[in-house]
Design an enzyme around this catalytic site. Structure first.
Site, PDB file in Angstrom:
ATOM      1  CD  GLU A  68      -3.414   0.587   2.292  1.00 33.10           C
ATOM      2  OE1 GLU A  68      -2.789   0.148   3.067  1.00 33.10           O
ATOM      3  OE2 GLU A  68      -4.305   0.963   1.911  1.00 33.10           O
ATOM      4  CG  HIS A 111       8.203 -29.409  -0.125  1.00 33.32           C
ATOM      5  ND1 HIS A 111       8.881 -30.588  -0.489  1.00 33.32           N
ATOM      6  CD2 HIS A 111       8.371 -29.028   1.018  1.00 33.32           C
ATOM      7  CE1 HIS A 111       9.693 -30.674   0.626  1.00 33.32           C
ATOM      8  NE2 HIS A 111       9.435 -29.739   1.534  1.00 33.32           N
ATOM      9  CE  LYS A 125     -11.381   2.089   1.784  1.00 29.22           C
ATOM     10  NZ  LYS A 125     -10.807   2.832   2.674  1.00 29.22           N
TER      11      LYS A 125
HETATM   12  O1  PA5 Z   1      -3.246   1.889   6.005  1.00 29.16           O
HETATM   13  C1  PA5 Z   1      -4.419   2.374   5.551  1.00 29.16           C
HETATM   14  O2  PA5 Z   1      -4.496   3.493   5.832  1.00 29.16           O
HETATM   15  C2  PA5 Z   1      -5.425   1.320   5.166  1.00 29.16           C
HETATM   16  O3  PA5 Z   1      -5.146   0.097   5.032  1.00 29.16           O
HETATM   17  C3  PA5 Z   1      -6.518   1.708   6.316  1.00 29.16           C
HETATM   18  O4  PA5 Z   1      -6.045   1.174   7.606  1.00 29.16           O
HETATM   19  C4  PA5 Z   1      -7.852   0.514   5.859  1.00 29.16           C
HETATM   20  O5  PA5 Z   1      -8.119   0.946   4.717  1.00 29.16           O
HETATM   21  C5  PA5 Z   1      -8.821   0.721   7.009  1.00 29.16           C
HETATM   22  O6  PA5 Z   1      -9.202   2.009   7.133  1.00 29.16           O
HETATM   23  P1  PA5 Z   1     -10.199   2.492   8.086  1.00 29.16           P
HETATM   24  O7  PA5 Z   1      -9.813   2.338   9.442  1.00 29.16           O
HETATM   25  O8  PA5 Z   1     -10.548   3.874   7.847  1.00 29.16           O
HETATM   26  O9  PA5 Z   1     -11.395   1.778   8.114  1.00 29.16           O
END
Ligand code: PA5
Length: 408
Positions: A264, A285, A399
């Site tokens: 990410e 394996h 999203k």
């Molecule tokens: O690292 C990040 O920002 C994302 O992975 C969020 O943690 C994830 O999308 C969850 O977001 P939220 O806590 O707003 O539901």
């Protein structure tokens, strides 16, 4: 914690001063998202509140359901899956939209005394938001409002609807620190409350983070900078995939956390090293064939342990003549380490650049060290790569289209 390199070698030393510069420039370049850089500041003074709530819960319940997704649950899950703990049993929710899985979660809660920690930074993400609704209803059928008040803790941004709901319902609200993105929250209440509730040592965990932070602050020759330099020296040579591997299956959830952190943070603007993981020796394996014989595009990062805490000698059994007498009396720890050494040699000689993080034990302190080292490495590595390691526009795009389809 040590970091060693095997196989094709590159000299990381000349890059380390650049890593230091990038590290020092972070506050100026990415103002407002760096609350994680100081472990103790990341807890924002909520450490005692976390410990108190965990102790209260452990006196009244046997199961904690943690509602969260992505950065809002991976760090705690990595520690708890590996170490267990003598406190509450943890059930993970809020990370799927599968009806079957949600029903399975509810079945797991049935017959137990349940408390709940909901973690949702903006409280807009579908998975945790929808699961909170279902689980809230489920709990309200079993506990009155007063009981609900102490059994539920909400963690979100101050001023969010989740915050308002905490106030309306009398729940403890532990704020999701504004200057920290989800995947960098290992040392905030997001990570700490589930870890404490599971009965694990949050002080040792924080100490591991603090000590690694000190190392990163004081010397260029630290594991985080060396690792960031190593992967970015090989990347331009065509090594665009990295696999985190371990001969300790307990590290599987940590590997998922690592995959999220780097995936990410770095996969953007058409750039990035693809993060994957495998658990050895099982995956030797299967995917081991690809690593040894496939294209030379893969970096391999080992998570190794000096003392795995096990003690399991192979018993004698001469009569069966099963062909394994050469193992008699050998401990599985020794055999596992032999397999690891052999893999490092085979993959390294086969042209796979290998990095090896070595921790003394698998404990809270080691997790603290590893989490801080990887977060610091990821921030520097993203900068070396030329991307912003703190945003996630790609996730936001999916999203947006999902909300459009669902008519939000
Ligand atoms: O690292 C990040 O920002 C994302 O992975 C969020 O943690 C994830 O999308 C969850 O977001 P939220 O806590 O707003 O539901």
């Amino acid at each position: 914690m040590k970091l060693r390199f095997h196989g094709p070698i590159t000299d990381v030393q000349p890059v380390l001063p650049r890593c230091r510069n990038l590290w020092q420039q972070l506050p100026a370049r990415y103002e407002g998202v760096l609350g994680w850089m100081d472990c103790m500041e990341a807890t924002e003074g909520y450490l005692q509140a976390v410990k108190d709530k965990a102790a209260e819960w452990r006196a009244i319940a046997d199961t904690l359901v943690v509602v969260g997704v992505g950065g809002s649950n991976q760090a705690a899950r990595g520690v708890i899956d590996a170490l267990g703990g003598d406190g509450l049993r943890i059930v993970w929710a809020g990370n799927t939209l599968s009806a079957w899985e949600l029903q399975r979660i509810l079945r797991e809660l049935e017959g137990h005394s349940v408390v709940m920690h909901v973690i949702a930074k903006n409280f807009e993400t579908l998975e945790p938001g929808s699961h909170y609704r279902v689980l809230r209803n489920w709990m309200e059928q079993r506990y009155d409002a007063q009981e609900m008040a102490r059994r539920v803790v909400l963690t979100g941004t101050e001023g969010s609807r989740l915050h308002e709901m905490a106030v309306e319902r009398g729940h403890l609200f532990l704020p999701f620190p504004k200057p920290i993105g989800g995947r960098y929250t290992a040392f905030t209440v997001v990570g700490l409350l589930p870890i404490a509730a599971a009965g694990l040592d949050v002080d040792a965990y924080l100490q591991g983070g603090v000590n690694m932070q000190k190392l990163v602050e004081e010397t260029d020759d630290n594991p985080a900078f060396r690792y960031a330099a190593w992967r970015n020296l090989f990347h331009p040579q065509g090594f665009d995939t990295e696999m985190l591997v371990s001969f300790e299956p307990r590290f599987e959830r940590l590997a998922r956390w690592w995959r999220q952190l780097f995936g990410e943070s770095e996969g953007k603007d058409g750039k990035g090293i693809f993060p994957a993981y495998s658990m050895y020796s099982e995956d030797l394996h299967s995917i081991g064939q690809y690593v040894q014989g496939g294209p030379r595009c893969m970096l391999e990062t080992f998570l190794s342990v000096e003392d795995d805490g096990g003690n399991m000698p192979v018993p004698a059994d001469r009569e069966s003549r099963d062909g394994f007498d050469y193992l008699e009396g050998r401990d599985f720890t020794f055999i596992n380490r032999a397999a690891e050494e052999a893999t490092l040699i085979a993959h390294g000689e086969g042209g796979v650049p290998c990095a090896q993080f070595i921790t003394g034990k698998v404990d809270e302190y080691a997790f603290g060290q590893l989490y801080y080292a990887f977060m610091a490495a990821c921030a520097v590595s993203g900068c070396l790569l030329g991307v912003n390691p703190f945003d996630q526009e790609g996730v936001e795009a999916y999203k947006r289209s999902m909300f459009a389809i669902l008519g939000k």
